[in-house]
Design an enzyme around this catalytic site. Structure first.
Site, PDB file in Angstrom:
ATOM      1  NE  ARG A 283      -0.844   8.399   4.914  1.00 55.03           N
ATOM      2  CZ  ARG A 283      -0.845   7.576   5.935  1.00 55.03           C
ATOM      3  NH1 ARG A 283       0.134   7.610   6.822  1.00 55.03           N
ATOM      4  NH2 ARG A 283      -1.809   6.691   6.070  1.00 55.03           N
TER       5      ARG A 283
ATOM      6  CE  LYS B  60      -6.320   2.111   7.508  1.00 58.15           C
ATOM      7  NZ  LYS B  60      -5.315   2.811   6.697  1.00 58.15           N
TER       8      LYS B  60
ATOM      9  CB  THR C  99      -3.851   8.202   2.332  1.00 59.99           C
ATOM     10  OG1 THR C  99      -2.837   7.474   3.048  1.00 59.99           O
ATOM     11  CG2 THR C  99      -4.307   9.356   3.223  1.00 59.99           C
TER      12      THR C  99
ATOM     13  CD  GLU D 115      -2.479   1.320   2.709  1.00 59.35           C
ATOM     14  OE1 GLU D 115      -2.706   0.263   3.348  1.00 59.35           O
ATOM     15  OE2 GLU D 115      -2.811   2.444   3.126  1.00 59.35           O
TER      16      GLU D 115
HETATM   17  C1  3PG Z   1      -1.687   4.526   8.337  1.00 54.77           C
HETATM   18  O1  3PG Z   1      -2.601   4.729   7.566  1.00 54.77           O
HETATM   19  O2  3PG Z   1      -0.831   5.363   8.654  1.00 54.77           O
HETATM   20  C2  3PG Z   1      -1.655   3.193   8.902  1.00 54.77           C
HETATM   21  O3  3PG Z   1      -2.698   3.046   9.761  1.00 54.77           O
HETATM   22  C3  3PG Z   1      -0.351   2.833   9.497  1.00 54.77           C
HETATM   23  O4  3PG Z   1      -0.375   2.925  10.853  1.00 54.77           O
HETATM   24  P1  3PG Z   1       0.937   2.531  11.652  1.00 54.77           P
HETATM   25  O5  3PG Z   1       1.989   3.537  11.250  1.00 54.77           O
HETATM   26  O6  3PG Z   1       0.536   2.647  13.083  1.00 54.77           O
HETATM   27  O7  3PG Z   1       1.314   1.145  11.244  1.00 54.77           O
END
Ligand code: 3PG
Length: 210
Positions: free
Chosen positions: A44, A125, A68, A40
């Site tokens: 960002r 999720k 995201t 994934e």
């Molecule tokens: C995110 O979208 O940032 C994920 O949930 C990852 O979370 P984490 O950094 O706690 O694994």
């Protein structure tokens, strides 16, 4: 591939924040070498979609997705750039299971889950998993929502992942711990492969029927 098939490829979906396009292919190769295939790439950074295109074109063993995703336009852009699935932190107004690419929407409450099921989704999720009830929430959702399957993400790591993976309604977990920022920045692909290998060995543990 269906979303379920993609999420079953390995017990962990790495959540990636890639700041330089040049890191995309070696990072994906390092993760695949460790046994993690569904990746994934989060929207960002400005280069996220460039990274998706590079991975889709140059790392055929990887099944690259976009994370995201918060708008219909972003879902379409993900599909247009070669992504095979999308992940959202929440439900996107007007977006259902049918669309330009399979989508894993985030939910945190029963109401959101009901909206998501009504939109045709069956895989969600749980986000942010450790904050919104973790394993307890998954157990609580199991009885009223037997048709829902989860990929808990947010605060999941090598230590607590087994507690999630043992739940019958969990198909995999997501997390960023397999690709730490400093390792990506310094090109320490060996460390990332080692982290991926440990994650890929977590597996699903059968639950004893009592
Ligand atoms: C995110 O979208 O940032 C994920 O949930 C990852 O979370 P984490 O950094 O706690 O694994």
């Amino acid at each position: 591939m269906t979303l379920a098939e993609i999420l079953k490829l390995a017990p962990v979906v790495p959540v990636l924040i890639i700041e330089e396009e040049a890191h995309a292919v070696p990072l994906a190769k390092a993760l695949v070498a460790g046994g993690l295939y569904a990746l994934e790439v989060t929207l960002r950074t400005p280069v996220a979609l460039d990274c998706v295109r590079r991975i889709a074109g140059e790392v055929p063993e990887a099944v690259v997705g976009v994370g995201t995703v918060t708008t219909a336009a972003a879902r379409q852009a993900a599909a247009d750039n070669g992504a095979r699935f999308g992940v959202s932190p929440g439900l996107i107004e007007g977006e259902g299971a049918d669309g330009p690419l399979p989508l894993l929407p985030g939910i945190a409450t029963a109401t959101e889950l009901m909206w998501g099921l009504r939109a045709g989704f069956t895989h969600f999720k749980l986000f942010p998993a450790n904050i919104v009830g973790g394993v307890g929430a998954l157990k609580a959702f199991a009885s009223p929502f037997p048709q829902a399957t989860f990929c808990p993400t947010g605060g999941v790591d090598l230590n607590n992942a087994p507690d999630y993976l043992v739940q019958p309604n969990v198909i995999c977990v997501g997390g960023s711990w397999v690709a730490p920022r400093d390792a990506v920045q310094s090109g320490d692909w060996g460390r990332i492969t080692a982290l991926a290998r440990a994650a890929s060995r977590l597996g699903k543990t059968p639950v004893a029927v009592v």
